[in-house]
Design a protein around this motif. Structure first.
Motif, mmCIF file in Angstrom:
data_model
loop_
_atom_site.group_PDB
_atom_site.id
_atom_site.type_symbol
_atom_site.label_atom_id
_atom_site.label_comp_id
_atom_site.label_asym_id
_atom_site.label_seq_id
_atom_site.Cartn_x
_atom_site.Cartn_y
_atom_site.Cartn_z
ATOM 1 N N THR A 257 44.076 -0.793 24.221
ATOM 2 C CA THR A 257 44.140 0.265 23.227
ATOM 3 C C THR A 257 45.390 1.112 23.420
ATOM 4 O O THR A 257 45.990 1.138 24.496
ATOM 5 C CB THR A 257 42.885 1.141 23.334
ATOM 6 O OG1 THR A 257 42.687 1.515 24.710
ATOM 7 C CG2 THR A 257 41.663 0.402 22.845
ATOM 8 N N SER A 260 46.815 3.289 26.702
ATOM 9 C CA SER A 260 45.994 2.922 27.853
ATOM 10 C C SER A 260 46.804 2.597 29.101
ATOM 11 O O SER A 260 46.242 2.443 30.185
ATOM 12 C CB SER A 260 45.100 1.733 27.499
ATOM 13 O OG SER A 260 45.885 0.633 27.048
ATOM 14 N N GLY A 409 42.260 -0.271 29.140
ATOM 15 C CA GLY A 409 41.826 0.722 28.170
ATOM 16 C C GLY A 409 40.396 0.509 27.689
ATOM 17 O O GLY A 409 39.559 -0.062 28.384
ATOM 18 N N GLY A 410 40.133 0.966 26.463
ATOM 19 C CA GLY A 410 38.793 0.898 25.903
ATOM 20 C C GLY A 410 38.457 -0.444 25.278
ATOM 21 O O GLY A 410 39.352 -1.215 24.909
ATOM 22 N N GLN A 411 37.170 -0.737 25.202
ATOM 23 C CA GLN A 411 36.647 -1.961 24.587
ATOM 24 C C GLN A 411 37.340 -3.237 25.095
ATOM 25 O O GLN A 411 37.794 -4.065 24.289
ATOM 26 C CB GLN A 411 36.738 -1.913 23.060
ATOM 27 C CG GLN A 411 35.976 -0.771 22.398
ATOM 28 C CD GLN A 411 36.773 0.524 22.355
ATOM 29 O OE1 GLN A 411 37.940 0.524 21.971
ATOM 30 N NE2 GLN A 411 36.152 1.620 22.733
ATOM 31 N N LYS A 437 35.067 1.727 28.717
ATOM 32 C CA LYS A 437 36.488 2.059 28.889
ATOM 33 C C LYS A 437 36.863 1.894 30.354
ATOM 34 O O LYS A 437 36.251 2.497 31.239
ATOM 35 C CB LYS A 437 36.765 3.495 28.442
ATOM 36 C CG LYS A 437 38.213 3.927 28.609
ATOM 37 C CD LYS A 437 38.396 5.387 28.229
ATOM 38 C CE LYS A 437 39.823 5.846 28.486
ATOM 39 N NZ LYS A 437 40.008 7.293 28.197
#
Length: 577
Positions: A257, A260, A409-411, A437
């Protein structure tokens, strides 16, 4: 072609009792016809070598006197690479009845006279080294050896040791064999040489060298693409298992993301490649790598990089290159990249460099579509790294040679799933991540085809990538990436196009406006998505959720920014639109 040069010792390697047989001469001729450079690396003095080796003309260069002298058999030019010992040294040895020969630099004798030689060196207080080679004793200035001589020879051709195979048999061959990407020992080599060589040939002397040359011509030693001694550690799992990068390995994708830390992770990888002597070329659409001290910068925010600029920078095998595309209009950057690519690939075909091609904003440079698909077969199948926010929007054909994903980062599981959907791969099982995350500095790693992904703690770069970045501190981020102080009712429209103006305006706006943006988390969002500094964003998020009053929070935000960036003393130098 990976290996563009063959560096070989003379006595005991291509020669037996000083003579190179016809079969070995024929193999050397085949090697030259394959387009590879031949470099002899020997302890012999030049007059002696000319006498025993009538086919010296087969070699593009000869390193003689154990690294102290470079000789070009075609031009007959001799280049002395070091200062010789003072004349009083040879005089003292002769006075003690030590049998010696002298070259341009080297002073040579035989065992057991090394004892008396060392005594003379100590008595005269000289900074000299003694090198042994199967009963021979060579005295040279400190730091001069076959490795330094080979480096000088390779520099003549703009080649790297990482595109060189070295072959030898004796003690004094260790130095130059060690710096070569692949080291080979002939079957008659000393046990210590065999123990440290990457491969040991079945044949002795010339027969072993012939065997090596035929393997090179047949498949460029393709079975040696994963030499363990060259692998670089880029992180470790909780169980201390190291995540290793093969510098000659298949493609890598760094994805995550926005904000990140993709550039921070990539910088750490580039540092380790550079430390090991590998040359990288970074396509940098947004100026995120302008502070790499080991790289030559090509292009500026006001000057688009030209093909000649890039090819000139590539001539120095010791330095990496960052191609800054900020001087190219955003919409034109993919086209500009495709215009530069042929020259980069031509240099790689000629020299094997750059060893790594790194493409940032890869979803923008190589989006799914026919134009990117047409480029895919031209891209290197090894030594390529893509950096992207949107792995699923890249051209699938471009991703064909990617075997390692580093997701941050996220996801992270969703990012891997996007890659798998784009490439038709079966999605691996991904470990659960708290809050969906990854913590800053962690990466989810998946080796394509493995059933599971793992989380590793990546190694940090030595220097903070953004710490002295003028782009963010005082440059012009443009309208889309600037921060806007609008206030709770949207009546304001104060644009801060860099961190300097952000702090300046933040000090000037009223408390109600400041607190509105702080409560909304706008400061950390901007730092994460537009400044792309995850650590700064994390610290600002802590300030936003704290209970400090407006004056205290302003001071804390300023301290967080100043601790990471060098701000200008006066007005910013960038033009603000």
């Amino acid at each position: 072609m990976r290996f563009h040069a063959i560096a070989t010792d003379y006595d005991g390697t291509i020669a037996h009792d000083g003579v190179v047989d016809d079969a070995t001469v024929a193999a050397l001729e085949r090697a030259k016809k394959s387009g590879r450079k031949l470099i002899m690396v020997t302890g012999r003095e030049l007059p002696e070598l000319k006498t025993v080796c009538p086919r010296l003309d087969l070699f593009d260069l000869a390193v003689v006197e154990n690294g102290a002298v470079l000789y070009n058999p075609q031009s007959k030019e001799t280049r002395v690479l070091a200062e010789p010992p003072p004349e009083k040294f040879a005089e003292a040895l002769r006075a003690r009845k030590v049998p010696i020969s002298t070259g341009h630099v080297i002073v040579a004798t035989v065992e057991p006279h090394h004892v008396e030689t060392l005594n003379v060196i100590r008595e005269l207080g000289l900074e000299l080294q003694v090198i042994f080679n199967k009963g021979s004793v060579m005295v040279l200035p400190s730091g001069v050896n076959k490795a330094t001589g080979l480096a000088a020879a390779l520099a003549e051709f703009g080649l790297s040791p990482h595109n060189t195979v070295g072959v030898g048999d004796a003690e004094n061959d260790h130095a130059f064999m060690r710096v070569c990407e692949c080291s080979a020992a002939v079957a008659n080599a000393l046990p210590a040489v065999k123990d440290t060589a990457d491969i040991v040939m079945a044949g002795k002397r010339g027969a072993g060298v012939t065997e090596l040359i035929d393997k090179l011509i047949a498949d460029d030693l393709s079975d040696l693409k994963t030499l363990a001694r060259h692998r670089l550690a880029v992180g470790e799992a909780d169980d201390k298992t190291e995540l290793m990068l093969d510098p000659a390995g298949p493609g890598v994708l760094v994805s995550g993301t926005s904000g990140s830390g993709k550039s921070t992770l990539t910088t750490a990888v580039l540092e380790r490649l550079g430390d090991a002597g590998y040359q990288s070329l970074v396509i940098d659409p947004e100026g995120d790598y302008t502070t790499l001290e080991f790289a030559t910068q090509v292009g500026t925010p006001s000057h688009a990089p030209q093909t000649s600029d890039v090819t000139d920078a590539l001539k120095d095998a010791r330095r990496s290159i960052v191609v800054n595309l900020l001087g190219v209009p955003l919409a034109d950057r993919p086209k500009h990249f495709t215009q530069l690519l042929p020259a980069i690939l031509e240099e790689k075909a000629r020299t094997g460099r750059p060893h790594w091609l790194v493409i940032d904003e890869a979803h923008h440079m190589l989006p799914a579509g026919p134009e990117s698909a047409a480029l895919a077969p031209l891209l290197p199948d090894r030594g390529i790294l893509f950096i992207t926010v949107h792995a699923g929007t890249m051209e699938p054909a471009v991703l064909a040679n990617v075997e390692h994903l580093l997701v941050i980062g996220g996801q992270p599981a969703d990012t891997i799933a996007q890659f798998c959907k784009a490439t038709g791969e079966k999605k691996p099982k991904c470990p659960a991540v708290e809050g969906n995350k990854l913590p800053t500095g962690d990466a989810m790693v998946w080796h394509r085809g493995d059933p599971t992904a793992v989380v590793v703690h990546t190694h940090r770069p030595r220097t903070e990538r953004k710490r002295h970045s003028r782009k963010y501190a005082e440059g012009n981020l443009g309208a889309e990436r600037s921060f806007y102080f609008r206030g709770p009712e949207g009546k304001l429209n104060l644009k801060a196009s860099n961190l300097f103006l952000f702090l300046q305006m933040g000090d000037g706006v009223d408390d109600e406006t400041w607190e509105h943006h702080r409560a909304a988390g706008d400061f950390s969002k901007w730092a994460r998505t537009q400044i792309k500094d995850a650590e700064l964003a994390d610290e600002l998020e802590g300030i936003e959720t704290g209970d400090a009053d407006p004056a205290e929070s302003r001071a804390a935000v300023r301290a967080a920014v100043v601790s990471r960036y060098t701000l200008p003393a006066d007005a910013p130098s960038g033009i603000v639109d």
